[in-house]
Design a protein around this motif. Structure first.
Motif, short mmCIF file in Angstrom:
data_model
loop_
_atom_site.label_atom_id
_atom_site.label_comp_id
_atom_site.label_asym_id
_atom_site.label_seq_id
_atom_site.Cartn_x
_atom_site.Cartn_y
_atom_site.Cartn_z
N GLY A 183 0.86 -1.27 0.09
CA GLY A 183 0.06 0.05 0.20
C GLY A 183 0.71 1.37 -0.10
N ARG A 184 2.17 1.13 0.18
CA ARG A 184 3.13 2.41 0.20
C ARG A 184 4.28 2.01 -0.80
N SER A 185 4.42 2.90 -1.72
CA SER A 185 5.52 2.70 -2.86
C SER A 185 6.78 2.90 -2.39
N SER A 186 7.77 1.69 -2.45
CA SER A 186 8.97 1.91 -2.06
C SER A 186 9.94 1.68 -3.17
N VAL A 187 10.96 2.45 -3.44
CA VAL A 187 12.00 2.34 -4.81
C VAL A 187 13.36 1.88 -4.16
N ILE A 188 13.66 0.70 -4.98
CA ILE A 188 14.95 0.16 -4.85
C ILE A 188 15.82 0.39 -6.06
N MET A 189 17.00 1.16 -5.94
CA MET A 189 17.90 1.39 -6.87
C MET A 189 19.26 0.36 -7.12
N PHE A 190 19.38 -0.09 -8.22
CA PHE A 190 20.41 -1.13 -8.33
C PHE A 190 21.67 -0.45 -8.90
N VAL A 191 23.06 -0.60 -8.40
CA VAL A 191 24.10 -0.25 -8.83
C VAL A 191 25.03 -1.28 -9.08
N GLY A 192 25.97 -1.26 -9.95
CA GLY A 192 26.95 -2.26 -9.89
C GLY A 192 27.87 -2.12 -11.38
N LEU A 193 28.84 -2.90 -11.32
CA LEU A 193 29.84 -3.13 -12.46
C LEU A 193 29.12 -3.64 -13.77
N GLN A 194 29.50 -3.33 -14.66
CA GLN A 194 28.92 -4.12 -16.21
C GLN A 194 29.40 -5.62 -16.08
N GLY A 195 28.57 -6.47 -16.26
CA GLY A 195 28.74 -8.04 -16.41
C GLY A 195 28.78 -8.65 -14.91
N SER A 196 28.17 -7.88 -13.98
CA SER A 196 28.04 -8.65 -12.64
C SER A 196 26.56 -9.37 -12.54
N LEU A 204 27.27 -7.50 -6.73
CA LEU A 204 28.92 -8.01 -6.94
C LEU A 204 28.87 -9.35 -7.55
N ASP A 205 29.80 -9.49 -8.30
CA ASP A 205 30.13 -10.72 -8.85
C ASP A 205 31.11 -11.57 -7.89
N ALA A 206 30.74 -12.81 -7.42
CA ALA A 206 31.28 -13.39 -6.36
C ALA A 206 32.63 -14.12 -7.15
N THR A 207 32.66 -14.45 -8.42
CA THR A 207 33.89 -14.97 -8.93
C THR A 207 35.30 -14.06 -8.84
#
Length: 450
Positions: A104-117, A226-229
């Motif tokens: 009932g309440r809008s929450s925003v989640i933003m994703f960041v990270g390196l390319q290919g992760s 994050l890429d675990a490799t």
């Protein structure tokens, strides 16, 4: 999971100690040496391994132990606790708010990270995870930098049946993010996930763009993927991002395909940033909440019953007809097919086995590929049966053996395999008969005397 090998080696070291006649300093040192070697080969930082060894030695002071104390139990508990502490990502800010979305309440989640992760795929996985828990979720593609980014998110979102927003013409990522969030907020969505362009530490312009998007959409939570490799390098990467964007949580991806996963988890733990989820495969359902105690329990083959219950609860498996039959003490071939189908819906067998105490070791002996093939062949056999045969208790095949030959040919299997399926059904039917279908005895009528 490749980390299962690490779990087996730690278990073997602890088992050797348990089997030894005397638990003394020599036996303890031998066990610690094996555990430390296993951790170092899993790319855990040598300083963290050294600290873990010192802490275990400090807590297990065998010279000062009271007589009668179960030393083996003490060693097992201490090793378990220290392994949990190694991957525990407690934030230094004790009062830091924990993100808990509300319906009932809008929450925003933003994703960041390196390319290919695996950032775009993780967006869809998290969206589906929340959707299966009753939240109304929308995806916004603000990645205008990478060619095909919107097509990838669109394809993933369509497969997961999650609403999405993006633009082929608008090149300003800030404008796309703001428009997408505004649209989903106007439609009363509970969670809005914004996928941003992939970054590199050297690209200051992209970092500035990330800050601008953050100001425009005002996220309730920022997650770094994050890429675990990359193993120990996860620590320096997360610190570099932390300086530019104040993210509050981390998702570690590709935990299923590389031995350096343990190093990545322990490295991120050293930055005091909580890991909220780990990606355990390429499928859109392969995302697991990360809890140190549950993770170590699975790693050491102790199971994760809480995770299993939660997983099954959100699969929405239809078992009404089977449950009705079980109450009546009946178990048909169709019931067996439905139950095997439900097991296959739960995900990879290794994932299910890891959640059940002791099962991961058994799976290691048989092999997931072999077990999966056998289940599929059993399903092929039952799919080749008629409606009458499926709804029977299997006796129809005894009275008419030619049916077995027909089913074997139709399913591309052998008569012996058909017999094995029928044997499995009979075994289950006997168990069901013992559990259900027990009618209370009729009360005896007393004979009335004239």
């Amino acid at each position: 999971m490749v980390l299962a090998d690490l779990g087996r080696r730690i278990n073997a070291a602890m088992a050797d100690l348990t089997r030894s006649n005397v638990v003394d300093e020599k036996a303890l040192d031998s066990m610690l040496k094996e555990i430390c070697m296993a951790l170092l080969e899993s790319d855990v930082n040598v300083k963290l391994v050294s600290t873990l060894r010192a802490n275990i030695k400090k807590k297990i002071n065998l010279k000062d132990q009271a007589p009668g104390l179960n030393r083996r139990r003490l060693v097992q508990k201490t090793v378990f606790d220290e392994l949990c502490a190694l991957v525990d990502c407690q934030s230094q800010e004790e009062d830091a708010p924990v993100f808990k979305p509300k319906k009932g309440r809008s929450s925003v989640i933003m994703f960041v990270g390196l390319q290919g992760s695996g950032k775009t795929t993780s967006c869809t996985k998290l969206a589906l995870w929340y959707q299966r828990r009753g939240y109304k979720v929308g995806l916004v593609c603000a990645d205008t930098f990478r060619a095909g980014a919107f097509d990838q998110l669109k394809q993933n979102a369509t497969k997961a049946k999650v609403p999405y927003y993006g633009s082929y013409t608008e090149t300003d990522p800030v404008a796309v993010a703001a428009a997408g969030v505004a649209r989903f907020k106007s439609e009363k969505f509970d969670i809005i996930i914004v996928d941003t362009s992939g970054r590199h530490r050297q690209e200051q312009e992209l970092f500035a763009e990330m800050v601008q998007i953050s100001k425009a959409v005002k996220p309730d939570q920022t997650i770094m993927v994050l890429d675990a490799t990359i193993g120990q390098a996860a620590e320096s990467q997360s610190k570099a991002f932390k300086e530019s964007s104040d993210f509050g949580a981390i998702i570690l991806t590709k935990m299923d395909g590389h031995a350096k996963g343990g190093g990545a988890i322990s490295a991120v733990a050293a930055t005091n940033t909580p890991i909220v989820f780990i990606g355990t495969g390429e499928h859109i359902h392969d995302l697991e909440p990360f809890t140190p105690t549950q993770f170590i329990s699975k790693l050491l083959g102790m199971g994760d019953m809480r995770g299993l219950v939660d997983h099954v609860k959100h699969l929405n498996l239809d078992q009404k007809e089977t449950m009705k039959h079980i109450e009546q003490g009946i178990f048909t071939i169709r019931d067996l097919r439905d139950q095997l189908g439900n097991i296959m819906k739960m995900g990879p067998l290794s994932k299910m086995a890891g959640m059940i105490p002791g099962m991961s070791q058994l799976m290691g002996e048989v092999g997931e590929e072999e077990s999966g093939k056998k289940l599929k062949r059993m399903m092929y056999i039952m799919d080749s049966m008629t409606e009458k045969e499926l709804d029977s208790d299997g006796k129809i095949f005894v009275s008419e053996p030619t049916r077995m030959t027909r089913v074997a040919k139709g399913s591309g299997t052998s008569v012996r395999e058909v017999e094995e399926v029928l044997s499995q059904q009979r075994t289950m039917a006997r168990m069901v008969k013992q559990v259900g279908g027990k009618k209370p005895p009729r009360p005896k009528m007393k004979r009335l005397r004239a």
